[in-house]
Design a protein around this motif. Structure first.
Motif: not given
Length: 317
Positions: A209-232
């Protein structure tokens, strides 16, 4: 009452569900089981038939579907028979097999969720290197390693179970053969049986569960940098759906496995509910979360259905 150890050739399962909701429970289980079979078998079939879907991500989804079919088939039909006929004797060997399969498939599924989180992590964080880092061979090796790792604690469980003696009863007040329930009704009073269960729960469940949360947390961090609202929105909808399934699977299991080792005794109803929910609900939801919302899978299903419809027409022509 005599405490002499008796040889047990079978156990009697007794699912403690009130008669008022028993019929409803049987119907609900039947719907869940049929939905689980339909969704997961359809996913497996489409992935096998469509070579475009034989990529690492979909191979992981296919492996998850196989595990979900096996787990549901291992547990739900027996539960339904038990509820219909009140008590149900089960041979010692068959009970042992069902119990070990539950443990094995639970652990493999937890590890597979982690493998799938890693797959998405590399696809999003290292998109250019992803084809070299993650291949079909990588997935199959990963699935094999998941099964090998899961098999290690199974050996210890098997040794512990053969140590148990039964001098009071062979009735297991549970809806399927369960390790904790068997230890409770046995005459053995050694803390190691529950301590090992809690240790395995922490090692596999919490770490996964910890590894999954860390992985998804990093993915979410990258997603925040996406300019497209639809992409986010698309990324966060996917992440929230995946976390819902992972939470439904992990949290009830971790709670039910960790508390006995800490000396907290759960009520039979609470323990039954947590374990059963974590076993039968995620296999039904996984095809919806991981597959039916995926454009490639939906295209593959449409192609498969069109092929079935075209079959009789070809024959007539």
């Amino acid at each position: 009452m005599s405490n002499a150890t008796v040889f047990v050739s079978e156990f009697v399962l007794h699912c403690e569900i009130t008669s008022e909701i028993r019929s409803f429970t049987v119907v609900a289980l039947a719907i869940i089981y049929l939905t689980t079979l339909f969704g997961n078998l359809l996913i497996i079939l489409v992935i096998i038939l469509d070579h475009h879907l034989q990529t690492p991500m979909f191979l992981c989804i296919g492996a998850l579907a196989v595990i979900d079919v096996l787990q549901s088939t291992n547990v739900i039909p027996k539960m339904m028979a038990l509820l219909l006929f009140d008590t149900s004797p089960i041979p010692y060997g068959a009970c042992l097999l069902q119990m070990l399969l539950v443990f094995h498939l639970q652990t493999v599924e937890a590890l597979l969720f982690t493998l799938m989180a890693y797959d998405r992590f590399f696809a999003v964080i290292y998109p250019l290197r992803y084809p070299q880092l993650v291949t079909g061979r990588t997935v199959w090796v990963g699935v094999l390693v998941c099964n090998i790792i899961s098999g290690m604690p199974i050996i210890v469980y098997l040794i512990f179970i053969t140590e148990l003696s039964f001098c009071r009863t062979n009735v297991l007040p549970y809806c399927f053969c369960d390790y904790s329930t068997m230890v409770h009704v046995s005459c053995n009073e050694n803390a190691k049986y529950f301590n090992f269960l809690s240790t395995i729960g922490i090692t596999f469940g919490s770490t996964s569960l910890t590894v999954i949360l860390i992985s998804y947390g990093k993915i979410a961090h990258v997603a925040l940098k996406i300019s497209s609202k639809e992409g986010k929105k698309k990324v966060f909808n996917t992440l929230s759906s995946h976390l819902l399934v992972v939470g439904l699977f992990n949290i009830p299991l971790l709670t039910s496995y960790l508390l006995p080792g800490t000396g907290v005794k759960l009520t039979t109803e609470a323990y039954n509910t947590m374990v059963i929910v974590s076993i039968i609900v995620p296999p039904m939801l996984n095809p919806i979360i991981y597959s039916f919302r995926n454009k490639e899978i939906k295209t593959g299903i449409c192609t498969f259905i069109k092929g079935i419809k075209a079959g009789p027409e070809i024959i007539r022509n």
